[in-house]
Structure formats: structure tokens, C-alpha cells
Design a protein around this motif. Structure first.
Motif, PDB file in Angstrom:
ATOM      1  N   THR A  16       0.414  -1.117   0.251  1.00  0.00           N
ATOM      2  CA  THR A  16      -0.124  -0.134   0.303  1.00  0.00           C
ATOM      3  C   THR A  16       0.751   1.569  -0.255  1.00  0.00           C
ATOM      4  OG1 THR A  16      -1.997  -0.903   1.104  1.00  0.00           O
ATOM      5  CG2 THR A  16      -1.555   0.794   1.123  1.00  0.00           C
ATOM      6  N   THR A  17       2.020   1.416   1.168  1.00  0.00           N
ATOM      7  CA  THR A  17       3.223   2.470   0.771  1.00  0.00           C
ATOM      8  C   THR A  17       3.555   2.817  -0.656  1.00  0.00           C
ATOM      9  OG1 THR A  17       3.670   2.597   2.854  1.00  0.00           O
ATOM     10  CG2 THR A  17       4.618   3.462   1.803  1.00  0.00           C
ATOM     11  N   TYR A  18       3.675   1.867  -1.242  1.00  0.00           N
ATOM     12  CA  TYR A  18       4.413   1.817  -2.564  1.00  0.00           C
ATOM     13  C   TYR A  18       3.286   1.722  -3.733  1.00  0.00           C
ATOM     14  CZ  TYR A  18       6.134  -0.891  -7.254  1.00  0.00           C
ATOM     15  OH  TYR A  18       6.444  -0.262  -8.474  1.00  0.00           O
ATOM     16  N   CYS A  19       1.753   1.639  -3.761  1.00  0.00           N
ATOM     17  CA  CYS A  19       0.844   2.155  -4.128  1.00  0.00           C
ATOM     18  C   CYS A  19       0.830   3.648  -4.413  1.00  0.00           C
ATOM     19  CB  CYS A  19      -0.107   1.377  -4.852  1.00  0.00           C
ATOM     20  SG  CYS A  19       0.464   0.078  -4.784  1.00  0.00           S
ATOM     21  N   ASN A  20       1.374   4.067  -3.085  1.00  0.00           N
ATOM     22  CA  ASN A  20       0.461   5.718  -2.430  1.00  0.00           C
ATOM     23  C   ASN A  20       1.894   6.215  -3.117  1.00  0.00           C
ATOM     24  OD1 ASN A  20       0.097   8.133  -1.860  1.00  0.00           O
ATOM     25  ND2 ASN A  20       1.048   8.068   0.206  1.00  0.00           N
ATOM     26  N   GLY A  21       3.058   5.815  -2.961  1.00  0.00           N
ATOM     27  CA  GLY A  21       4.562   6.716  -3.182  1.00  0.00           C
ATOM     28  C   GLY A  21       4.973   6.223  -4.744  1.00  0.00           C
ATOM     29  N   MET A  22       4.024   5.281  -5.132  1.00  0.00           N
ATOM     30  CA  MET A  22       4.219   5.251  -6.645  1.00  0.00           C
ATOM     31  C   MET A  22       3.315   5.521  -7.665  1.00  0.00           C
ATOM     32  SD  MET A  22       5.876   4.167  -9.714  1.00  0.00           S
ATOM     33  CE  MET A  22       7.029   3.113  -8.531  1.00  0.00           C
ATOM     34  N   SER A  23       2.490   5.950  -7.398  1.00  0.00           N
ATOM     35  CA  SER A  23       1.491   7.129  -7.318  1.00  0.00           C
ATOM     36  C   SER A  23       1.368   8.616  -8.156  1.00  0.00           C
ATOM     37  CB  SER A  23       0.101   6.820  -7.007  1.00  0.00           C
ATOM     38  OG  SER A  23      -0.244   7.288  -5.907  1.00  0.00           O
ATOM     39  N   GLN A  24       1.952   8.899  -7.137  1.00  0.00           N
ATOM     40  CA  GLN A  24       2.418  10.679  -6.824  1.00  0.00           C
ATOM     41  C   GLN A  24       4.073   9.952  -7.835  1.00  0.00           C
ATOM     42  OE1 GLN A  24       3.335  11.746  -2.249  1.00  0.00           O
ATOM     43  NE2 GLN A  24       1.606  10.232  -1.699  1.00  0.00           N
TER      44      GLN A  24
END
Length: 296
Positions: A16-24
Motif C-alpha cells: 500500500t505504501t508502494y502504491c501511494n508513493g508510486m502514484s504520486q
């Protein structure tokens, strides 16, 4: 044709942290991004969710109605999603024309090694809907500090690669924390095998350890790239790998075989920034922030 990432990995690996950072990050370099949460156990989402499986089914309701535990409930939810794949298609179809997808899947290992429901959902997206997806398999970097855990992570990664049948990138997440766990050269499996043989707890499994290491080396498929989601250069390296593996880098090239070959056989430092103005603005802002941090 839509492009995206299937983000998988054990619980706690940082999906979830990855998806958040990658989307930004992807938005900063000019892409439209749609994050799709397909994890019914993901109660608190730090990112803006374009599609959420909880609109279709809720894990708490399944557990209460069918007297199932968390793992059994997740298997049921994935089965239900597979049976109602039309619902997912109706949600994704309006976004597929101009959005890049990040699919946040559950972390239960058995969904990607034993059961076929998640695999079947992914195959529908790739084979019927013509999505170009890369599996990003996250593994917590702290496993590198223990030989036995690292060998297990290798086997899990290999199993997921063979099961999902997608372009696949294995990522050691939280690499910025690795020094707090100690250092270990994990690339040499013969070293790991000897290290394990010296441990009284695992010495009796010497033959098994040898066979497992030989299995991993014989396939010669498992390798890891590292990621610190807070570091823009680290994220950019991952993005380059993913874009080359799922074909995003070829999206703007039509009918020129020489250009295809140049990019396919060339290094990762291809002419890749489709929105140069946004990219330049991003790095200027980051440099300014770093200078302010130093001055403070």
C-alpha cells in the motif's frame, strides 16, 4: 491498450505504501494514474482510490456471514471477484483509455501460489481486455539479514513468477532500513548454504537446503532490485524497469522496427520522459527542497 502494475507480496512488505508513493511519482512526471484496491482487508487507504473492491464485497461481512477467518474470507472475496469480473470491467473501462493502473492486491501468499482466482482475474485483464501489466513482487529487505528467511523469500518469489505468468520484477522494499538489521551478502547461495549448515537448528536440513539452493540457481530467474520509496532516484529506476517490461516504453512508436530494436536492446537510460516540462519542474522542486533541508 492500458498499461499498469500488479502489486503483490507478503503482508507487511509495503504494497500500500508502494502504491501511494508510486502514484504520486507517476503523476509528477505527467501520467494519469488510477489506483485500484483489490484487497478487501485494506481498511485504511493513504491514496486516492479510483476503484475499491469494498464497493463489491466486504471482508467483515464475509467473515460474519460464513464464519470464516481472515485467510478464508480473502479467498472467498477473490472467488467472488472472479465470478463478478464484469463489475471490475465496468469500473475500469472508462479509465482504460488514458490512465495508468496500479492494482493493489491482497498479501496472502496462498492467493498467488495455491489458488487460481487472482491469477484468473489477471489473465482476463491481460488476455481479454488487452492490458499490458507487470507483476511487482515486494519483499521486505529485512529478510536479507537471515539466510533461512532469504532462501524462503527466493522460493516464494520464484513460485509467484511461475504462477502469475506475467513480466515480473522482484523488489526488496524498505532498503533504507536494512542497516538496522545487519548486513549479509545474499547473492551467493553457496555462501548462504554454508552459513545455514553452521547453524545447529538447520544443520539437519542440510540436504534440503542444498536442493532448494540448486533449484533456485537452476532456474536462474530470481533476482532483486532495491527500492527506497522515499528516494526519487530509486523510484525512477523501478519505473524504468517496469516500463520496459510491460511495453510502455514502446507505446509512442508506430511501425519503426529500428526504433523498437534500439530501445529493446539498449540500456534503461532511454529517452523516456514524455512530459519533459513536468519532469524538469519535478526535479527542480526536489532540488529546492533538498537545499532548504540543508540550510535548516
Amino acid at each position: 491498450m492500458a498499461y499498469g502494475q500488479v502489486v503483490v507480496g507478503p503482508p507487511g512488505s509495503g504494497k500500500t505504501t508502494y502504491c501511494n508513493g508510486m502514484s504520486q511519482f507517476l503523476r509528477l512526471i505527467g501520467r494519469k494514474v488510477a489506483v485500484v484496491n483489490l484487497d478487501p482487508a485494506n481498511d485504511e487507504l493513504p491514496y486516492e482510490c479510483a476503484v475499491n473492491i469494498e464497493e463489491l464485497i466486504r471482508l467483515e461481512d464475509v467473515m460474519a456471514e460464513h464464519s470464516l477467518g481472515p485467510n478464508g474470507g480473502l479467498v472467498y472475496c477473490m472467488d467472488y471477484l472472479e465470478k463478478n469480473i464484469d463489475w471490475l470491467q465496468s469500473k475500469l473501462q472508462p479509465l482504460a483509455k488514458d490512465h495508468y493502473f496500479l492494482f493493489d492486491f491482497p498479501g496472502q501468499v496462498e492467493l498467488f501460489t495455491l489458488h487460481s482466482n487472482a491469477k484468473n482475474v489477471i489473465h482476463v485483464m491481460t488476455n481479454k481486455w488487452d492490458y499490458r501489466l507487470t507483476a511487482v513482487h515486494l519483499v521486505d529487505a529485512h529478510l536479507c539479514s537471515d539466510p533461512g528467511k532469504y532462501v524462503s523469500a527466493l522460493l516464494l518469489s520464484l513460485s509467484a513468477m511461475l504462477h502469475l505468468e506475467l513480466p515480473h520484477i522482484n523488489v526488496l522494499s524498505k532498503i533504507d532500513l536494512i542497516e538496522s538489521y545487519g548486513k549479509l551478502d545474499v547473492q551467493d547461495l553457496s555462501y548462504l548454504q554454508n552459513h545455514l549448515d553452521q547453524d545447529p537448528r538447520s544443520a539437519k536440513y542440510r540436504k534440503l537446503t542444498k536442493s532448494l539452493c540448486e533449484l533456485i540457481e537452476d532456474y536462474s530467474l530470481v533476482s532483486f532490485t532495491t527500492l527506497n520509496i522515499q528516494d526519487k532516484e530509486s523510484v525512477m529506476d523501478i519505473v524504468k524497469l517496469i516500463d520496459k517490461s510491460n511495453g510502455y516504453v514502446f507505446a509512442g512508436i508506430e511501425g519503426n522496427i529500428n526504433e523498437f530494436n534500439k530501445i529493446a536492446a539498449g540500456p534503461l537510460d532511454w529517452d523516456y520522459y514524455r512530459n519533459a516540462a513536468v519532469q524538469e519542474k519535478y526535479f527542480k522542486e526536489e532540488s529546492s527542497n533538498e537545499e532548504n533541508d540543508v540550510s535548516e
